[in-house]
Motif scaffolding. Structure first.
Motif, PDB file in Angstrom:
ATOM      1  N   GLU A   1      52.752  21.269  24.552  1.00  0.00           N
ATOM      2  CA  GLU A   1      53.485  20.262  25.013  1.00  0.00           C
ATOM      3  C   GLU A   1      54.493  20.629  26.078  1.00  0.00           C
ATOM      4  O   GLU A   1      55.165  21.458  25.595  1.00  0.00           O
TER       5      GLU A   1
ATOM      6  N   PHE B   1      49.215  19.547  27.010  1.00  0.00           N
ATOM      7  CA  PHE B   1      48.730  20.277  27.786  1.00  0.00           C
ATOM      8  C   PHE B   1      47.632  20.955  26.896  1.00  0.00           C
ATOM      9  O   PHE B   1      47.778  21.243  25.951  1.00  0.00           O
TER      10      PHE B   1
ATOM     11  N   THR C   1      41.712  22.020  32.504  1.00  0.00           N
ATOM     12  CA  THR C   1      43.125  21.795  31.873  1.00  0.00           C
ATOM     13  C   THR C   1      43.261  20.067  31.866  1.00  0.00           C
ATOM     14  O   THR C   1      43.155  19.776  32.991  1.00  0.00           O
ATOM     15  N   GLU C   2      43.540  19.523  30.859  1.00  0.00           N
ATOM     16  CA  GLU C   2      44.174  18.204  30.838  1.00  0.00           C
ATOM     17  C   GLU C   2      45.716  18.208  30.783  1.00  0.00           C
ATOM     18  O   GLU C   2      46.256  18.877  29.830  1.00  0.00           O
ATOM     19  N   PHE C   3      46.324  17.475  31.531  1.00  0.00           N
ATOM     20  CA  PHE C   3      47.606  17.403  31.488  1.00  0.00           C
ATOM     21  C   PHE C   3      48.076  15.981  31.825  1.00  0.00           C
ATOM     22  O   PHE C   3      47.499  15.411  32.452  1.00  0.00           O
TER      23      PHE C   3
END
Length: 320
Positions: A181, A216, A228-230
């Motif tokens: 995070e 994150f 990456t998922e943000f």
């Protein structure tokens, strides 16, 4: 400075090119010392070994397409595309298209997929990838994807105020994940006016509030590709980073995606990706060759990524 680009490319996925980088046909490409040629067939892209099996001419330079063959520019022989039953042929490699990104894998062995094909199918409709940057970098390709697993660099290099968690572990299909995070005052994709309002509020009240705490989640599907998922659950951006080894280091590529209702954030996300890669490049290109490393507990995700890479199979020989 431990990571080194292997002499033999790995057998997993690479973010090989963007479609805009394939303006001609055939298009010569390379992964390290592996010479390749790409062909476009409408929306489809196919990738083959580039060496003519007769005398080794590169079919991407002067080769001419004729039906299901490339005519060699050296001796004019017709070289079949991916058909090993023919007397003269070149091997074809698996290709995935996700938005404008072209991914290729140097093996048809399913063990090299690590769940990436399924992931692309799940993302592609809602998150079509858009190119952000393609940049030559004089550093081993391993550093580019490793960055997603290096928690401390986000603060030191990219000035993220705080990072929590960043625990690495294996995914269900053999991919490597890291999750944490970020602690931020506001979204980095907010317009500059809103960011300035938040800064002034902190000054007036002498209080810093970490109101934006994006998740994150990064998944490495090979030593050369990380997705990456943000962002919070209702506002997720997808960032795909890849590295293709070259003689002088690598070519780093970043592609980004948002949902249809978030398109206003796309230009800022693209510019932020370019800025971040430029910041990383300054560090990477000034690493001291041969310097020893003294990793500690905070580097556990980096160690996990290096173990993941070391366990990845090498690509089969090019000439089959």
């Amino acid at each position: 400075m431990t990571p080194t680009t292997p002499t033999t490319p790995h057998s997993g996925w690479y973010l090989l090119a963007f479609r805009s980088e394939l303006p001609v046909e055939p298009s010569p490409l390379a992964i390290g010392d592996r010479q390749l040629v790409a062909l476009r067939e409408g929306e489809r892209v196919r990738v083959f070994d580039a060496a003519c099996p007769h005398r080794g001419a590169h079919l991407g330079y002067g080769g001419r397409r004729e039906s299901d063959c490339l005519v060699c520019p050296f001796h004019g022989r017709r070289i079949a595309l991916g058909d090993s039953s023919r007397a003269w042929s070149v091997a074809e490699y698996p290709v995935l298209l996700w938005g404008d990104a072209v991914f290729a894998r140097l093996s048809d062995d399913p063990a090299g997929d690590r769940g990436f094909e399924r992931a692309v199918k799940e993302y592609a409709d809602d998150y079509p990838l858009v190119p952000a940057v393609s940049l030559p970098v004089a550093v081993d390709a391993a550093y580019v994807v490793e960055n997603a697993f290096d928690a401390d660099h986000f603060k030191a290099v990219h000035k993220v105020p705080g990072v929590r968690g960043m625990t690495a572990g294996p995914g269900p299909s053999g991919e490597l994940t890291v999750e944490g995070e970020f602690l931020m005052q506001t979204s980095p994709w907010q317009d500059e006016r809103r960011k300035e309002e938040v800064r002034w509020q902190a000054i007036r009240t002498n209080t810093v509030r970490w109101d934006y705490r994006p998740r994150f989640l990064a998944r490495a599907y090979s030593p050369g590709v990380v997705v990456t998922e943000f962002g919070p659950e209702n506002d997720v951006q997808v960032i795909v980073t890849g590295a293709v080894p070259t003689a002088g280091g690598c070519t780093a590529r970043v592609a980004v995606a948002v949902r249809e209702n978030q398109h206003g954030a796309l230009p800022v996300l693209i510019e932020g990706s370019r800025k971040a890669l430029a910041e990383d490049k300054v560090v990477w290109e000034h690493l001291v060759p041969g310097a020893p490393e003294r990793l500690d507990g905070r580097d556990a995700p980096v160690v996990a990524f290096r173990d993941f890479c070391a366990d990845f199979p090498a690509a089969p020989e090019a000439f089959r």
